[in-house]
Design a protein around this motif. Structure first.
Motif, PDB file in Angstrom:
ATOM      1  N   ALA A 135       0.835  -1.206   0.000  1.00 35.22           N
ATOM      2  CA  ALA A 135       0.000   0.000   0.000  1.00 35.22           C
ATOM      3  C   ALA A 135       0.868   1.253   0.000  1.00 35.22           C
ATOM      4  CB  ALA A 135      -0.930  -0.008   1.209  1.00 35.22           C
ATOM      5  N   TRP A 136       1.997   1.206   0.685  1.00 37.58           N
ATOM      6  CA  TRP A 136       2.931   2.341   0.687  1.00 37.58           C
ATOM      7  C   TRP A 136       3.463   2.587  -0.722  1.00 37.58           C
ATOM      8  CZ3 TRP A 136       8.655   2.380   0.816  1.00 37.58           C
ATOM      9  CH2 TRP A 136       9.191   3.635   1.149  1.00 37.58           C
ATOM     10  N   LEU A 137       3.829   1.523  -1.420  1.00 33.33           N
ATOM     11  CA  LEU A 137       4.291   1.663  -2.799  1.00 33.33           C
ATOM     12  C   LEU A 137       3.195   2.248  -3.686  1.00 33.33           C
ATOM     13  CD1 LEU A 137       6.175  -1.726  -3.318  1.00 33.33           C
ATOM     14  CD2 LEU A 137       7.221   0.542  -3.099  1.00 33.33           C
ATOM     15  N   MET A 138       1.961   1.781  -3.487  1.00 33.86           N
ATOM     16  CA  MET A 138       0.861   2.283  -4.292  1.00 33.86           C
ATOM     17  C   MET A 138       0.622   3.776  -4.056  1.00 33.86           C
ATOM     18  SD  MET A 138      -0.282  -0.008  -6.282  1.00 33.86           S
ATOM     19  CE  MET A 138      -1.717   0.951  -6.706  1.00 33.86           C
ATOM     20  N   THR A 139       0.810   4.214  -2.826  1.00 33.86           N
ATOM     21  CA  THR A 139       0.662   5.639  -2.523  1.00 33.86           C
ATOM     22  C   THR A 139       1.706   6.452  -3.269  1.00 33.86           C
ATOM     23  OG1 THR A 139      -0.219   5.132  -0.322  1.00 33.86           O
ATOM     24  CG2 THR A 139       0.624   7.360  -0.677  1.00 33.86           C
ATOM     25  N   ILE A 140       2.943   5.956  -3.297  1.00 34.85           N
ATOM     26  CA  ILE A 140       4.008   6.644  -4.044  1.00 34.85           C
ATOM     27  C   ILE A 140       3.652   6.697  -5.527  1.00 34.85           C
ATOM     28  CG2 ILE A 140       6.432   6.542  -4.756  1.00 34.85           C
ATOM     29  CD1 ILE A 140       7.047   5.169  -2.090  1.00 34.85           C
ATOM     30  N   ALA A 141       3.208   5.571  -6.085  1.00 38.29           N
ATOM     31  CA  ALA A 141       2.864   5.507  -7.512  1.00 38.29           C
ATOM     32  C   ALA A 141       1.721   6.457  -7.837  1.00 38.29           C
ATOM     33  CB  ALA A 141       2.485   4.070  -7.890  1.00 38.29           C
ATOM     34  N   ARG A 142       0.729   6.488  -6.988  1.00 40.88           N
ATOM     35  CA  ARG A 142      -0.422   7.366  -7.237  1.00 40.88           C
ATOM     36  C   ARG A 142       0.000   8.830  -7.202  1.00 40.88           C
ATOM     37  NH1 ARG A 142      -4.837   9.662  -4.044  1.00 40.88           N
ATOM     38  NH2 ARG A 142      -6.652   9.871  -5.419  1.00 40.88           N
ATOM     39  N   ASN A 143       0.828   9.189  -6.234  1.00 39.92           N
ATOM     40  CA  ASN A 143       1.302  10.569  -6.145  1.00 39.92           C
ATOM     41  C   ASN A 143       2.131  10.954  -7.369  1.00 39.92           C
ATOM     42  OD1 ASN A 143       0.048  10.943  -3.684  1.00 39.92           O
ATOM     43  ND2 ASN A 143       1.867  10.445  -2.492  1.00 39.92           N
ATOM     44  N   LEU A 144       2.929  10.022  -7.868  1.00 34.01           N
ATOM     45  CA  LEU A 144       3.722  10.294  -9.066  1.00 34.01           C
ATOM     46  C   LEU A 144       2.832  10.526 -10.283  1.00 34.01           C
ATOM     47  CD1 LEU A 144       6.674   7.753  -8.681  1.00 34.01           C
ATOM     48  CD2 LEU A 144       6.863  10.244  -8.762  1.00 34.01           C
ATOM     49  N   CYS A 145       1.793   9.714 -10.418  1.00 33.11           N
ATOM     50  CA  CYS A 145       0.860   9.912 -11.534  1.00 33.11           C
ATOM     51  C   CYS A 145       0.199  11.281 -11.447  1.00 33.11           C
ATOM     52  CB  CYS A 145      -0.214   8.819 -11.514  1.00 33.11           C
ATOM     53  SG  CYS A 145       0.350   7.182 -11.987  1.00 33.11           S
TER      54      CYS A 145
END
Length: 255
Positions: free
Chosen positions: A143-153
């Motif tokens: 979930a932490w990785l997904m948060t980073i990915a979402r913020n990058l998008c």
């Protein structure tokens, strides 16, 4: 759930069925709407006690993983602990496990293979740079990785570096996977149409449906990534499916 092996094709079928259910074109079993059919119960594993490998900050009592297998949950928690302490091989194994899930999210968010590859790489670079500062706080590492990915998008499009790209070369791989007259309505609403509609939803609704259907994240995991309560995610998902149904071609809905 298993971050590395979610059946995206099945997820598209579930999303299609949910939309058709809202449109009244597909009866739902036992009166249960399709958006509630995905399992909400995810096993979690917690590791307690022990010395921390992350520079003396011991929050291991809050380490969790939502993988289906207890062996896998324990392994991933151990890998995160090693990676927090600077173990590059452990981080490499985490990359192998989570890369597919992160890539799928970014790809369905951007619909560009090149951009998805770039943003996925940047996600893991940022994670690597910040591993020593990662804190469990009852949070699954995926979930932490997904948060980073979402913020990058989000940052990518806010910066206006490129316009949203439309790439459909890999979108129709499952359109003909089901055959027979009983599936005519289901397959008629193609993946391309569904994914095109997703792009027109609000950012939160789009991300919620991608995570829930195309990645198989639980309500709790999706809530963690989006920073919302579980109740809010249920409502967000319902609104997202309803709004997606409204965006379907005129032949699929009542005007």
């Amino acid at each position: 759930m298993t971050w590395a092996h979610h059946d995206t094709a099945r997820g598209l079928d579930d999303l299609r069925a949910a939309v058709l259910g809202v449109l009244g074109l597909r009866p739902q079993p036992a009166g249960v709407p399709a958006w509630m059919l995905l399992s909400e119960v995810r096993p979690t594993s917690t590791v307690t006690g022990g010395a921390s490998s992350s520079g003396g900050f011991d929050d291991s009592d809050r380490a969790v993983s939502s993988e289906d297998s207890e062996v896998e949950r324990t392994r991933l928690i151990a890998l995160v602990e090693l990676a927090r302490g600077g173990d590059s091989e452990a981080f490499g194994q985490l990359y192998d496990h989570y890369q597919g899930s992160v890539y799928r999210f970014v790809f369905y968010r951007t619909r560009s293979q090149t951009l998805a590859e770039d943003l996925t790489s940047e996600t893991f670079l940022r994670a690597l740079r910040n591993m020593s500062g990662f804190r469990w706080q009852g949070k699954d590492f995926g979930a932490w990785l997904m948060t980073i990915a979402r913020n990058l998008c989000t940052d990518h499009y806010k910066a206006g570096r490129t316009r949203l790209e439309q790439t459909t070369e890999d979108m129709g791989v499952h359109d003909d996977a089901t055959e027979g007259p009983e599936n005519a309505v289901l397959t008629g609403l193609t993946n391309e149409v569904l994914l095109g509609g997703l792009r027109r939803l609000s950012e939160e609704q789009r991300d919620c449906l991608i995570m829930r259907f195309l990645q198989g994240l639980s309500i709790a995991e999706t809530a963690e990534v989006l920073g919302r309560s579980e109740g809010a995610i249920k409502q967000l998902q319902l609104r997202g499916v309803r709004n997606l149904a409204k965006l379907m071609p005129a032949g699929w809905r009542d005007e």
